[in-house]
Design an enzyme around this catalytic site. Sequence first.
Site, PDB file in Angstrom:
ATOM      1  N   LYS A  40      -6.886  10.698   6.771  1.00 45.33           N
ATOM      2  CA  LYS A  40      -8.146  11.164   6.754  1.00 45.33           C
ATOM      3  C   LYS A  40      -8.944  10.468   8.005  1.00 45.33           C
ATOM      4  O   LYS A  40      -9.803  11.070   8.583  1.00 45.33           O
ATOM      5  CB  LYS A  40      -8.753  10.250   5.674  1.00 45.33           C
ATOM      6  N   GLY A  78       0.804  -1.307  -0.058  1.00 46.19           N
ATOM      7  CA  GLY A  78       0.143   0.090  -0.085  1.00 46.19           C
ATOM      8  C   GLY A  78       0.828   1.281  -0.025  1.00 46.19           C
ATOM      9  O   GLY A  78       0.418   2.489  -0.285  1.00 46.19           O
ATOM     10  N   ALA A 128      -1.656  21.105   0.718  1.00 47.52           N
ATOM     11  CA  ALA A 128      -2.511  19.920   1.127  1.00 47.52           C
ATOM     12  C   ALA A 128      -2.186  19.435   2.472  1.00 47.52           C
ATOM     13  O   ALA A 128      -2.776  19.477   3.420  1.00 47.52           O
ATOM     14  CB  ALA A 128      -3.016  18.899   0.097  1.00 47.52           C
ATOM     15  N   SER A 164       2.031  25.452   3.424  1.00 45.48           N
ATOM     16  CA  SER A 164       0.547  25.514   3.224  1.00 45.48           C
ATOM     17  C   SER A 164      -0.340  24.792   2.198  1.00 45.48           C
ATOM     18  O   SER A 164      -1.331  25.153   1.818  1.00 45.48           O
ATOM     19  CB  SER A 164      -0.150  26.809   3.409  1.00 45.48           C
ATOM     20  N   HIS A 170     -32.582  17.945  -4.780  1.00 45.46           N
ATOM     21  CA  HIS A 170     -32.969  18.736  -3.931  1.00 45.46           C
ATOM     22  C   HIS A 170     -33.429  18.206  -2.756  1.00 45.46           C
ATOM     23  O   HIS A 170     -34.248  17.420  -2.841  1.00 45.46           O
ATOM     24  CB  HIS A 170     -33.765  19.839  -4.487  1.00 45.46           C
TER      25      HIS A 170
END
Length: 462
Positions: free
Chosen positions: A49, A37, A181, A179, A441
Amino acid sequence: MKYDVIVVGSGPGGYVTAIRASQLGFKTAVVEKENLGGVCLNWGCIPTKALIKSANVFEYIQHANDYGIEVEKATPNFSAIVNRSRDVAGGMSKGVQFLMKKNKIDVIEGVGKLKAGKKVDVTDAEGKVSEYSADHIIIATGARSRELPNLPLDGEKVFGYRKAMTLEKLPKKMIIVGSGAIGIEFAYVYNALGTEVTVVEFLPTIVPLEDEEVSKQLGRSLKKQGIKIMTNSSVEKVDISGKGVKATVKTKRGEEIIEADVVLSAVGITSNIENIGLEDVGIVTDKGKVLVNDFYETNIPGYYAIGDLIPGPALAHVASAEGITCIEKIKGMDVETIDYSNIPGCTYCSPEVASVGMTEKAAKEAGYEVKVGKFPFSASGKASAAGAKEGFVKLIFDAKYGELLGGHMIGANVTEMVAELVAVRKLETTGHEIIKAIHPHPTMSEAIMEAAAAAYGEVIHI
């Protein structure tokens, strides 16, 4: 042993390439020196994440009263947050192991070094060297944290992204240099969990590759959260002799000394091209990158390179696409070259940032007459209901043909929305076609339709 394909490196470029090679009938092996990985899965995209989600949850709890819910005071358990992140990464790595077995791909553990004659030497943990050969060798060794001469990494007080994911305790004060990601995501996480964060950026705006309006909005949002941002500034030196660190920061107003517990260097990455045998084979490099043709073949037939090793965006999804394109071309399939102008970029702070294509400034500099449409999430019913009204969608169209030149978004969940814009650009969909494509919507995504309508003077809700 002889293979059809050997892939050196098992990151999102390498393991995806190997799986596609196996699908196409090639006898395939992957060489990996650490964890299947690669950096993305084990030390980058995925575990960060997980950290961000923990920061999100802590923020939700802190603002529970805004949603009519009373919660007792919450406290982040930093070691548990780090452990969860590592568990997520570990689970994903096991998933790649399963995929290797499922696709009958041999995993060769050790450090790979290229040799002439389409061969690879692999040195295992005991120092034993074994030789393997293949008709096609694909190099996917990735990259690591870039180190600045005036900001050496000692791994304790000054470190890169890898150490930032496994700190033993939450620092009280942190300086983040850069600055992009990586820097902004860590700034969000640590600030949300209670660290006093200062971001130092050499350029005039944060996330400098993004559209200027997005950069400015993100700057406002992060400052409101309590993050100190210093643009047009550079860290000249760091004194680590004391208990913490003292960073000398050069600004337009002169030098400033900032004290903190640690410094995170997030100034980019460096390709892993050293000591892998490129020189022995005669593979040409330039400015730290391997040079390849449109289908990733190096100057030496039978040797290919993909991902962070080659010029272009150093992104996991790009490496995967390059690997698939490369192996399908080897197979003799009719393959399109990758359109590097249509690569999405995402920054997973809060609010999120996502974009694809040209900024407004770049489009104008390229000579386009543009139509620009913006739709603020403050006018979105779903955003209001979710308590996530910060940000906007901005679309840039070619006024002559209606082509979407670029899309730029800042707000909740926009990293999930940007794929629509990538597909729109791929299919050469016009602005009017976006307007006439009925969006559900209430959703955040209907802001894309509204932004397109704004560009053509047809917007309804602002």
